[in-house]
Design a protein around this motif. Sequence first.
Motif, PDB file in Angstrom:
ATOM      1  N   UNK A 116       0.762  -1.256   0.058  1.00 53.23           N
ATOM      2  CA  UNK A 116      -0.028  -0.006  -0.113  1.00 53.23           C
ATOM      3  C   UNK A 116       0.916   1.314  -0.036  1.00 53.23           C
ATOM      4  N   UNK A 117       2.050   1.001   0.646  1.00 54.03           N
ATOM      5  CA  UNK A 117       2.659   2.447   0.566  1.00 54.03           C
ATOM      6  C   UNK A 117       3.410   2.633  -0.622  1.00 54.03           C
ATOM      7  N   UNK A 118       3.983   1.571  -1.331  1.00 50.88           N
ATOM      8  CA  UNK A 118       4.349   1.708  -2.535  1.00 50.88           C
ATOM      9  C   UNK A 118       3.381   2.116  -3.702  1.00 50.88           C
ATOM     10  N   UNK A 119       2.239   1.885  -3.596  1.00 46.53           N
ATOM     11  CA  UNK A 119       1.113   2.224  -4.621  1.00 46.53           C
ATOM     12  C   UNK A 119       0.692   3.600  -4.014  1.00 46.53           C
ATOM     13  N   UNK A 120       0.923   4.008  -2.764  1.00 49.59           N
ATOM     14  CA  UNK A 120       0.614   5.481  -2.405  1.00 49.59           C
ATOM     15  C   UNK A 120       1.676   6.207  -3.014  1.00 49.59           C
ATOM     16  N   UNK A 121       2.825   5.860  -3.119  1.00 54.47           N
ATOM     17  CA  UNK A 121       4.030   6.668  -3.625  1.00 54.47           C
ATOM     18  C   UNK A 121       3.857   6.768  -4.940  1.00 54.47           C
TER      19      UNK A 121
END
Length: 165
Positions: A116-121
């Motif tokens: 989810x952090x990678x997708x947000x970034x």
Amino acid sequence: MLLLPLTLVLLFLEHVVWDGTKYLLNQLSRLRAVAALRRRLQTLPPLAVVFLFLIPEAFDHLSGFWATVLLLRDQVLAAAFVAVFIKGFAALIAIWIYQSCEESLLSVPWFRRLHDRVIDWSRWVNCRTAPLRQRARGWFRGGRMGRRLAAWRMRLSARFGISRS
């Protein structure tokens, strides 16, 4: 202007690497042995799938670093070989595992948080570079470079029997 190199990399990843990988994986998934391996992979426990996913993912990043070092040492041919064959194969395997077992991978809490952090970034970067990406698409679509790339793509598609779908 500082975001232009990042924008061009994103366009390349989006339209060449990702689209090409999806096409190649769709073709490979038609093979009986690959389909059987996918079914077997989907029966593994989630942590085993995460481990199997992280192996080619690590090779992908390490070979990218290795290719960069080779390039800095003016070993262009070796860097290209590592980037295309080793990094490319590792990325292909990691994407295949992800596509085959996305639900299982995302059932592991720490993996889901990282994902989810990678997708947000990625969304943040895409949002910040949207105007430049639109402008770059315009350069390629309307200009001489775009016509050359389109002609090249059409010749390759005809030669290998690839239909744009």
